[in-house]
Design an enzyme around this catalytic site. Structure first.
Site, PDB file in Angstrom:
ATOM      1  N   GLY A 140      14.385 -30.566  -3.567  1.00 27.07           N
ATOM      2  CA  GLY A 140      13.807 -29.370  -4.219  1.00 27.07           C
ATOM      3  C   GLY A 140      14.693 -28.155  -4.076  1.00 27.07           C
ATOM      4  O   GLY A 140      14.542 -27.171  -4.795  1.00 27.07           O
ATOM      5  N   GLU A 147      -3.090   6.940 -11.864  1.00 28.22           N
ATOM      6  CA  GLU A 147      -3.023   6.778 -10.407  1.00 28.22           C
ATOM      7  C   GLU A 147      -4.383   6.634  -9.734  1.00 28.22           C
ATOM      8  O   GLU A 147      -4.488   6.101  -8.636  1.00 28.22           O
ATOM      9  CB  GLU A 147      -2.337   8.003  -9.788  1.00 28.22           C
ATOM     10  CG  GLU A 147      -0.926   8.231 -10.265  1.00 28.22           C
ATOM     11  CD  GLU A 147      -0.438   9.587  -9.806  1.00 28.22           C
ATOM     12  OE1 GLU A 147       0.309   9.641  -8.834  1.00 28.22           O
ATOM     13  OE2 GLU A 147      -0.827  10.592 -10.430  1.00 28.22           O
ATOM     14  N   ALA A 152       2.685 -22.273  -0.598  1.00 29.39           N
ATOM     15  CA  ALA A 152       3.536 -21.654  -1.628  1.00 29.39           C
ATOM     16  C   ALA A 152       2.770 -21.508  -2.946  1.00 29.39           C
ATOM     17  O   ALA A 152       1.544 -21.466  -2.980  1.00 29.39           O
ATOM     18  CB  ALA A 152       4.827 -22.440  -1.805  1.00 29.39           C
ATOM     19  N   CYS A 186       8.435 -15.006  -6.275  1.00 26.35           N
ATOM     20  CA  CYS A 186       7.717 -14.104  -7.183  1.00 26.35           C
ATOM     21  C   CYS A 186       7.346 -14.740  -8.522  1.00 26.35           C
ATOM     22  O   CYS A 186       6.462 -14.237  -9.208  1.00 26.35           O
ATOM     23  CB  CYS A 186       8.538 -12.840  -7.425  1.00 26.35           C
ATOM     24  SG  CYS A 186       9.890 -13.046  -8.585  1.00 26.35           S
TER      25      CYS A 186
END
Ligand code: FAD
Ligand code: FES
Ligand code: FES
Length: 1340
Positions: free
Chosen positions: A276, A1279, A354, A56
């Site tokens: 890594g 919303e 990634a 994330c």
């Protein structure tokens, strides 16, 4: 150990141990806490923890190392949650605190991210800052592409990325940001420039300015902190020695040179080499792998080199994938094209593998050796005939990186004492073609669904195959080689017949069993041959330039078309201009920056997880049910209790009050009654309280639970319908005579629509701090929520104490989107019981996987429709049924269904309309509120039948929408009067300003020329509701204090979730009191200042709290009036002082009774909502029919904002909701087993949009209208944008329909959501999908 943290003193491991309160720091401990020990973050709060798996980017920090060979400093971004602290010896680590701070000086990156409105909840912001900052350290004037590339590994769930990218682009040499610059006019505003812009702007009252670039501090790259000289000295020290860190169970060894490494490998052959840590780290964390010894040669000079010869290139195993990327770029710039085909293929995959952080951490050696089945590089390396250079004490040897190595054949493997020194990649040759192909759920930062590396060598001067290699990833437990197929094709010509045979052979050779992990078997088999076909075409194109080949026929009516367009994001926002007569001090209507924006970007905004340790605090870990419906026979806690640090295990028996409150169960009970059997996988059975989270978690694994399964186990809506299993009674609205109308229509169609659920994926997981007080059974809870009263209510019920003993505080939430309405209340009760039992403070932070499992999300929907219509597209009758999967307990399901039914007609008038709906009770975790509250799911049904009607009438969906749209003041199906004028305006402007018709024609032209790529366009109109049908939910309260220095403290009942509520409240108070915003402070929401606060939901947070704040300010202003009259020239401070001396109270509450809505469900009618919000959006996509990938080319949004209190906040909400909606309708897919086990529990398997998913061109316009009922004639926009994301879904359907028409399939096809790559590919049926269906092979 020497590790340097900028702006923090040089720190050593012993310092860390102290922080860990004596429990010992294992050498594997990661930089960002793995074990929920805030102290291990050196009391620095900026680096956030959200997923713990590198997926994330919230924990991004910059690592800098000095290379004694090149004498250069290398700065790179890493995800701290995967960086073992021991691996940082000799490195400098810069966290967001080291970049800049409010206390000293904020950095331009932080300032611009804040001022460009690139932060909402702020949880992702430090990570964003670090990604951009690191890029600037390496490239002070980056290109726009570098900005998006740098942000690819950072997820943001709030903003929709546009403003983040925009803030980054302000550093580009040529600012590509389309905003008014300084005093100059934005190019978009100038009439003479209109031919260069996508559409013409002619609203004189519109502005495009959300910030002023002239206010930005200049960026001077020479002012950055220097690399610590002592680390340079250390790196150059000729007398370096082996480093060893010993923990209780593990030892970390850093060898001093290659010989030392080989020595260590001989002594500890089983010890992993940590480079890594992106493969080993997740295995330890999520798969409970244990290693007593780690060897870390990171930075060992002998592993870092590039050696280029005439035949190929040898690259050191220590090179990170980012360094590999740079090296390959250099090589392709030096070598002739024919030699670089393998490098080009690798470079293509390196771009999307990634995110930037992982690419900078993961190494070539680690990638090759770990051999994940989804590996993107290994299939290409194998196809390119790469070899691995190994070294051990025995000497050196070379092994081929071939099929046997990738399939982990023991005789082709490394020996345990061997180390990979480098990888040799030979140049390609003239008659040699190499390609890499891949498709993933998301364009970037997602494991491939299937990938491949393929190569073919031809006999010189011919198209006769001399050598052929095909390697596939993600089709089995390892990368798989289709060697038999390749062998059989040697000597064949590269033609259609060869391709046909190759497809048949490869499908036969590569078997994916029906129950294969990851599912999607038919799709993956289709991809195997679709990718082969892509390779075939590519080679054919290359060959055609070199030799005459047999013409394309049956197999390839068209070339595959271009690559998917890249990501050049351009964006444009338009908002109202403030009335020039408005006093300059009045901030209402201005794009004021989020109140906490700078604190977000400097990392100084405190979230619950950032709060310092509390004396005696315990950490809570959960034990959840593994069965969907079962009786608990036994809970054995003995093994858990025996572990060190464990204080207690808490079960249902420990709940002093109600364990089941309003149908929600806190702890599962080991007896069977109606409510107390285990009713879903993920239900909390017990919690473990321990001194550290690591201990609690370890102990939770040791709790043994014996179940006895119960019948029935209901997982799907269909199963619930079979068992008549519902959570509440049917809700219905009806107008006209539906049955009668069906008799007189030209045509009737019936259909079903499936809309799957959605995970909130707020960046900050659910977090609670429950502190029992010494006296009077008081409990103080700090947590993240949307509803303080609900939390208080549940905790009081569980503890059996009055609510006045429970003080609840919430300052900010790192995103919520509905997921923090009811769930924090349940988790609060769970933690309060633990706090009560142990008598100690409880810190309860759900890990991402637990959060996704326990708290569930948006309700999946099954919609059924029967529609009667005339041949001209006029719909006369609609009969709609909704069924949602509510899960195992009531939660908000009944309310969600009410909203869904009430909003079911959307923007269309259908004279005979009936909608019925029921929430189903199943054995899944209970679904809950989610932005849009049922609307985004329900309305897909409406748009689906409109599309179906259009297809039957030979009209476009947009024509049918226009025909049936509300045109004049009317009554809704639930008999509420409204004027749809703003709806029609938004719709008209959306079609006109986006040049919809012209672009639709252009797309049709494109489609005629491209068989395998299709473009689609769709526009959707929206009539959305604000507020609640139950009047008392619409109330709000405020408390305003004026202090004697003139400063003002505002409290109100709304919660700040990143939506800018507090910012707007400050704007309201500033206007009402006629004082600058800087005088006003808003600290937190709590139950001691404002009691009984209703939840912040229904898009009405600013509406109702604004009215309450306004009321309080007006009361105070009225009290001050006499003082002001007496001294009209006085200042605010003087008036306050005089008022005090006259004993005028300077504090008051404010109150808003609420909008007086009502709904009579018996009659199915009422004025259910205070007002409506209208909007329209139009999107254009390009779909790759062979893989199912899509690219969003452009989106235009027109949203009726009436008068926006804060256009920057409102545009942020619209864009954020749109991107969240787009994710919901396209790539976000929750996967369950048939037994009800949730598979998708983290960013690895649940994909929310990244920066690469947003529209290449993104235009947002706020449309002005009147809304006198709301404060300052504004509208609630939190919303509404969500549903507009469905324009992407319908654009994809438009493209898929074009593909199907070309393939002779004209029948309407079933629509469902999300339109994942799998769905798209399998809907664009062709010879490959047919072949897969025909060739069904049994396992050998
Ligand atoms: C969030 C995330 C996303 C990812 N996305 C992708 C993706 O899209 N596509 C993809 O292909 N991969 C992806 N990966 C996987 C990634 O490419 C691999 O994890 C990585 O390449 C492994 O390299 P490392 O240096 O981190 O290995 P480490 O974890 O340090 O080590 C892995 C293994 O290799 C061994 N090893 C390492 N170096 C040597 C050496 N020199 N000699 C002998 N043995 C050695 C170790 O003993 C260990 O067993 C992703 C990983 C993460 C965490
Ligand atoms: S917390 Fe580290 S990447 Fe998510
Ligand atoms: S601002 Fe990015 S996650 Fe909230």
């Amino acid at each position: 150990m020497r590790l340097c943290l900028k702006k923090a003193s040089l720190t050593c491991l012993s310092g860390l141990r102290r922080g860990n309160r004596g429990s010992g720091v294992p050498p594997t401990l990661n930089l960002c806490r793995e074990s929920q020990l805030p102290t291990l973050r050196f009391h620095l709060t900026g680096t956030k923890y959200s997923c713990g798996s590198g997926g994330c980017g919230a924990c991004t920090v910059m690592v800098s190392r000095y290379d004694p060979k090149t004498k250069k400093i290398h700065h790179y971004p890493v995800t701290a949650c995967l960086v073992p602290i021991c691996s940082l010896h000799g490195a400098a680590v810069t966290t967001v605190e080291g970049v800049g701070s409010i206390k000293t000086r904020i950095h331009p990156v932080q300032e611009r991210l804040a001022k460009c409105h690139g932060t909402q909840c702020g949880f992702c912001s430090p990570g964003m800052v670090m990604s951009i900052y690191t890029l600037l350290r390496n490239h002070p004037e980056p290109t726009p592409e570098q900005i998006t590339e740098a942000l690819g590994g950072n997820l943001c769930r709030c903003t929709g990325y546009r403003p983040i990218v925009e803030s980054g682009k302000t550093f580009c040499a040529e600012s590509t940001v389309c905003q008014m610059k300084g005093s100059g006019k934005c190019c978009m505003d100038q009439e003479e420039n209109i031919s260069e812009v996508p559409f013409v702007f002619c609203f004189v009252e519109m502005c495009t300015k959300l910030y002023n670039e002239d206010e930005f501090q200049p960026f001077d790259p020479t002012q950055e902190p220097i690399f610590p000289p002592e680390l340079i000295r250390m790196a150059e020290d000729p007398n370096k020695r082996r480093l060893t860190f010993r923990g209780k169970r593990t030892t970390w060894i850093t060898p001093v040179n290659l010989n030392d490494l080989l020595e260590l490998k001989t002594s500890f052959p089983e010890a992993p080499i940590i480079m890594g840590n992106t493969a080993v780290g997740p295995s330890i964390k999520f798969r409970d792998e244990f290693h007593p010894v780690f060897i870390s040669p990171l930075g060992l000079q002998e592993l870092y080199f590039v050696d280029s010869t005439d035949d190929g290139v040898t690259i050191g195993a220590g090179y990170s994938l980012a360094q590999l990327n740079d090296a390959l770029h250099f090589i392709v710039s030096e070598q002739p094209k024919e030699k670089t085909k393998t490098y080009h293929a690798l470079l293509k995959h390196l771009r999307t593998l990634a995110g930037a952080q992982i690419r900078n951490m993961a190494t070539l050696g680690g990638h090759v050796v770990s051999r994940p089945n989804y590996s993107d590089l290994n299939p290409i390396l194998a196809a390119g005939n790469a070899t691995i250079n190994l070294i051990s004490k025995e000497g050196k040897r070379q092994i081929p990186l071939d099929g046997r190595f990738l399939e982990k054949s023991p005789e082709a493997n490394l020996k345990s004492e061997e180390t990979v020194l480098s990888v040799y990649i030979p140049h390609s040759t003239q008659w040699h073609f190499v390609s890499g192909l891949r498709i993933a759920q998301r364009q970037e930062n997602a494991f491939a669904i299937v990938n491949a590396g393929m190569s073919v060598k031809f006999e010189d001067g011919t198209d006769t195959i001399k050598e052929l290699q095909m390697f596939y990833g993600s089709v089995g437990p390892t990368v798989v080689s289709a060697s038999k197929t390749c062998q059989q094709l040697i000597g064949r010509k590269w033609n259609d017949q060869m391709l046909s045979d190759a497809c048949r052979l490869v499908l036969d050779e590569i078997y994916i069993p029906p129950d294969a992990e990851g599912g999607m078997v038919e799709y993956r088999r289709t991809l195997i041959i679709s990718l082969l076909f892509k390779f075939y075409l590519k080679v054919r194109r290359g060959l055609n330039k070199m030799v005459r080949t047999t013409s394309l026929g049956l197999w390839a009516p068209w070339p595959p078309g271009h690559e998917m367009p890249g990501n050049k994001i351009t964006c444009f926002v338009r908002e109202q201009c403030v009335d020039p007569h408005q006093p300059p001090q009045d901030p209402v209507g201005h794009p004021v920056m989020h109140q906490s924006a700078i604190k977000h970007t400097t990392g100084e905004a405190v979230f619950v997880d950032d709060m310092p340790p509390i004396s005696q605090e315990l950490f809570l870990a959960v034990v959840t049910s593994t069965r969907a419906h079962a009786k608990i026979i036994l809970i054995d806690t003995s093994a858990a209790l025996a572990l060190p640090g464990v204080v207690d295990v808490i079960t249902a028996e420990d709940v002093p009050g109600d364990n089941s409150y309003q149908g929600e169960i806190f702890y599962a009970q080991n007896e069977v009654c109606d409510l107390c059997a285990v009713i879903c996988v993920g239900q909390i059975v017990c919690t473990v309280a321990a001194d550290t989270y690591a201990h609690a978690k370890e102990a939770a694994k040791k709790v043994r639970i014996v179940y006895e399964d119960l019948e029935p186990r209901i997982i799907t809506i269909e199963q619930a319908l079979e068992h008549n299993s519902f959570l509440s009674a049917e809700k219905k609205i009806e107008q006209g005579d539906v049955e009668q109308a069906f008799k007189y229509v030209d045509q009737i169609i019936e259909g079903k629509v499936h809309v799957e659920g959605q995970e909130h994926f707020y960046m900050e997981t659910q977090t609670i701090l429950a502190i029992p007080q010494e006296e009077d059974k008081e409990m103080v809870c700090t947590y993240v929520t949307l509803g303080t009263y609900l939390f208080q209510e549940y905790v009081a019920a569980a503890l059996n104490i009055p609510r006045n003993r429970i003080a609840c505080h919430t300052k900010r939430a790192g995103g919520a989107f509905g997921g923090k309405v009811s769930k924090p209340a349940l988790l609060g009760a769970v933690s309060a019981v633990a706090a009560k039992k142990t008598g100690r403070p409880i810190r309860f932070i759900l890990e991402r996987g637990d959060d996704m499992l326990i708290t569930a999300g948006r309700h999946p929907l099954l919609g059924k429709y029967k529609i009667g219509f005339m041949n001209n597209g006029v719909i006369k009758a609609a009969d709609i049924e909704y069924y949602i999967n509510g899960g195992c307990s009531p939660d908000e399901s009944e309310l969600v269904m009410e909203f869904m039914v009430l909003r079911s007609e959307n923007a269309y008038y259908i004279p005979n309309f009936r909608c019925r709906g029921r929430p189903c009770k199943t054995n899944l975790p209970s679904n809950t509120a989610f932005r849009g509250f049922g609307f985004p799911q329900g309305i897909v049904v409406g748009e689906a039948y409109i599309t179906a009607v259009a297809s039957q009438c030979d009209l476009t969906p947009e024509q049918v929408k226009e025909i049936n749209m509300y045109k004049r003041t009317s009554r809704t199906a639930h008999k509420q009067t409204f004027n749809p004028e703003p709806l029609r305006r938004c719709w008209k402007e959306c079609l006109e300003k986006s040049s919809f018709s012209a672009r639709k024609l252009a797309a049709e032209e494109f489609n005629k020329k491209n068989y395998w790529k299709k473009r689609g366009l769709a526009a959707v109109p929206m009539k959305f509701t604000v507020g609640m049908p139950t009047a008392f939910y619409n109330q709000a309260a405020a408390l305003v204090h004026i202090y004697l220095d003139g400063s003002v403290l505002v409290s109100h009942s709304g919660c700040e979730l990143g939506q800018g509520l507090h910012t707007k409240m400050i704007q309201v108070a500033s206007r009402e009191l006629n004082i600058p915003e800087s005088y006003i402070h808003l600290s937190e929401t709590n139950t001691t200042t404002v009691s009984n606060a209703t939840f912040t939901a229904g898009s009405m947070g600013a509406d109702i709290n604004g009215k309450a704040v306004q009321n309080a300010c007006q009361i105070l202003k009225a009290r001050l009036e006499p003082v002001i009259r007496k001294n009209p020239r006085g200042t605010w401070e003087v008036w306050i002082s005089e008022a005090y001396k006259e004993s005028i109270s300077l504090s008051t509450t404010g109150y808003f009774k609420g909008y007086q809505t009502n709904m009579d469900w018996k009659k199915g009618e009422g004025n259910a909502f205070p007002y409506f919000v209208y909007g329209a959006s139009c999107s254009e996509v390009e779909v790759d029919c062979l893989t199912g990938a899509h690219k969003l080319l452009r989106t235009d949004i027109f949203m009726d904002a009436a008068f926006s209190i804060n256009p920057a906040v409102d545009i942020g909400q619209i864009e954020g909701a749109f991107v969240q909606g787009m994710g919901f309708y396209t790539i976000e897919e929750l996967k369950y087993s048939p037994e009800g086990v949730l598979y998708s529990r983290g960013p690895d398997d649940y994909k929310i949009p990244t920066v690469t998913e947003i529209p290449e061109e993104f235009n947002v316009t706020l449309v002005h209208s009147q809304n006198p009922i709301a404060i300052y004639s504004s509208k609630g926009l939190g919303e509404a944008g969500m549903f507009l994301g469905s324009s992407v879904l319908f654009a994809i359907y438009d493209a898929m329909a074009a593909a199907r028409r070309e393939r002779g399939l004209t029948k309407t096809f079933t629509l469902s959501s999300p339109a994942t790559p799998e769905l798209i590919r399998m809907t664009c049926v062709d010879q490959f999908t047919d072949m897969v269906r025909l060739v069904r092979r049994a396992p050998c």
